[in-house]
Write an enzyme that holds these catalytic residues in place. Sequence first.
Site, PDB file in Angstrom:
ATOM      1  N   LYS A 102       0.972  -1.359  -0.028  1.00 29.20           N
ATOM      2  CA  LYS A 102       0.029  -0.039  -0.011  1.00 29.20           C
ATOM      3  C   LYS A 102       1.023   1.273   0.122  1.00 29.20           C
ATOM      4  O   LYS A 102       1.873   1.364   0.464  1.00 29.20           O
ATOM      5  CB  LYS A 102      -0.710   0.024   1.256  1.00 29.20           C
ATOM      6  CG  LYS A 102      -2.073   1.027   1.201  1.00 29.20           C
ATOM      7  CD  LYS A 102      -3.271   0.115   0.403  1.00 29.20           C
ATOM      8  CE  LYS A 102      -4.454   0.906   0.371  1.00 29.20           C
ATOM      9  NZ  LYS A 102      -5.330  -0.148   0.056  1.00 29.20           N
TER      10      LYS A 102
HETATM   11  N1  GLU Z   1      -7.360  -0.078  -3.117  1.00 27.55           N
HETATM   12  C1  GLU Z   1      -7.978  -1.295  -3.330  1.00 27.55           C
HETATM   13  C2  GLU Z   1      -7.934  -2.069  -2.067  1.00 27.55           C
HETATM   14  O1  GLU Z   1      -7.769  -1.656  -1.068  1.00 27.55           O
HETATM   15  C3  GLU Z   1      -7.655  -1.913  -4.670  1.00 27.55           C
HETATM   16  C4  GLU Z   1      -6.265  -2.405  -4.676  1.00 27.55           C
HETATM   17  C5  GLU Z   1      -5.809  -2.939  -5.945  1.00 27.55           C
HETATM   18  O2  GLU Z   1      -6.641  -2.851  -6.827  1.00 27.55           O
HETATM   19  O3  GLU Z   1      -4.810  -3.338  -6.040  1.00 27.55           O
HETATM   20  O4  GLU Z   1      -8.264  -3.467  -2.100  1.00 27.55           O
END
Ligand code: GLU
Length: 411
Positions: A102
Amino acid sequence: MKSFEAVKHYFNRAADKLELTENMRTLLLTPKREVQVQVAIEMDNGELRTLIGYRVQHDNSRGPMKGGLRFHHEVDLDEVRSLASLMTWKTAVVNIPYGGAKGGIAVDVSKLSTRELERITRKFIDEIHDVIGPDTDIPAPDMGTNAEVMAWIMNQHNKYHGFNPGIVTGKPVEHYGIPGREEATGRGVGILTLKTLGRLGHKPKNTRVAIQGFGNVGSHAAKFLQEADCSVVAISDISGGYYSKEGLDILDALKYANANNRSLEGYSAAKHISNEQLLELDVELLIPAALGGVITSENAPRIKASLIVEAANAPIRPDADDLLTDRGVIILPDILANAGGVTVSYFEWAQNRQFYHWGLDRVRQELEHILSAAFEEVWALSREHDVSLRTAAFMLGISRVGRATVLGGIT
Ligand code: GLU
């Protein structure tokens, strides 16, 4: 309890059931790498501004690390670390070949011009381009970022490393993206909600729903559930909550928000309530689809919904989770409930690597297939071990990651 502590708490509860050793727990919980960079930019008025950008790469034992980029003023390293770890368990629960990561920048995007947002994004990529990549770590949208931001990321990364659209997912459909990515998280929430309602013996038409948050996730979930015959009685955004006992017209609310700079401010077809009141409405189903930590031990006793579906990441604090679970409230946890987004990200990435195009029908069909399989596994595990759906989901995720770690060789 800080964000990462909260994930650790859920992790340990599942690890106890799995009888994991202390050393294995430390190995699985410790992020592989945490990057913190300076993002210095010139604002439109000529002022210099220095921001801090983070990318936490939690685990890669099952594949390249994967996870969104959050631009929000409350972002800090602890939060990014906790969200990176949730991505590891999430990708494992739905069994797609990724690890977890993240990123984030502490900035209020509502106060930025589009040009400033673009400069911040490109500068951030300048600082981290060598630690991300289509085989190592693939960013995607999260709060405060969208398809346009993903297009800038691809463009900036490609300047250093050559053309490769698989460096990032959630791109615009016209620019190497995939149809159905934008709706995917909300749609996934809808699909899994219907499965849970079915398992609990609740009919959609007898289900009143309150949804906190009317952004990308909340609005698509609302639309899907209304089409499935649920009665969506309340929605909200930062301007407050909008409630109608008889049920809202979601398409009308969407039309209003789209014409009003994506805000529900001033929406008069419903009664105005506060975001706090929305959480405590007399409904069968509550879907927090906005910020983390909104359900606390303070407001949990007043929550009337018997089912909570976590469309947001970590919307319930652990002490509130205990209070609700003890009262018999069923909670569909974030690492399953909102996994539709990363699942369609996986389809996009796979397509980018093959230069092959999927249509919307196929995307939706494959999404349903993957989420349904994960739901069945989590449900069965929770029954077998007599644990909550959250503990079952963590058990499933942790055992997959643990097994891959051991098979790959630890030292
Ligand atoms: N931000 C989204 C999540 O928390 C999607 C992450 C992604 O598609 O890699 O799952």
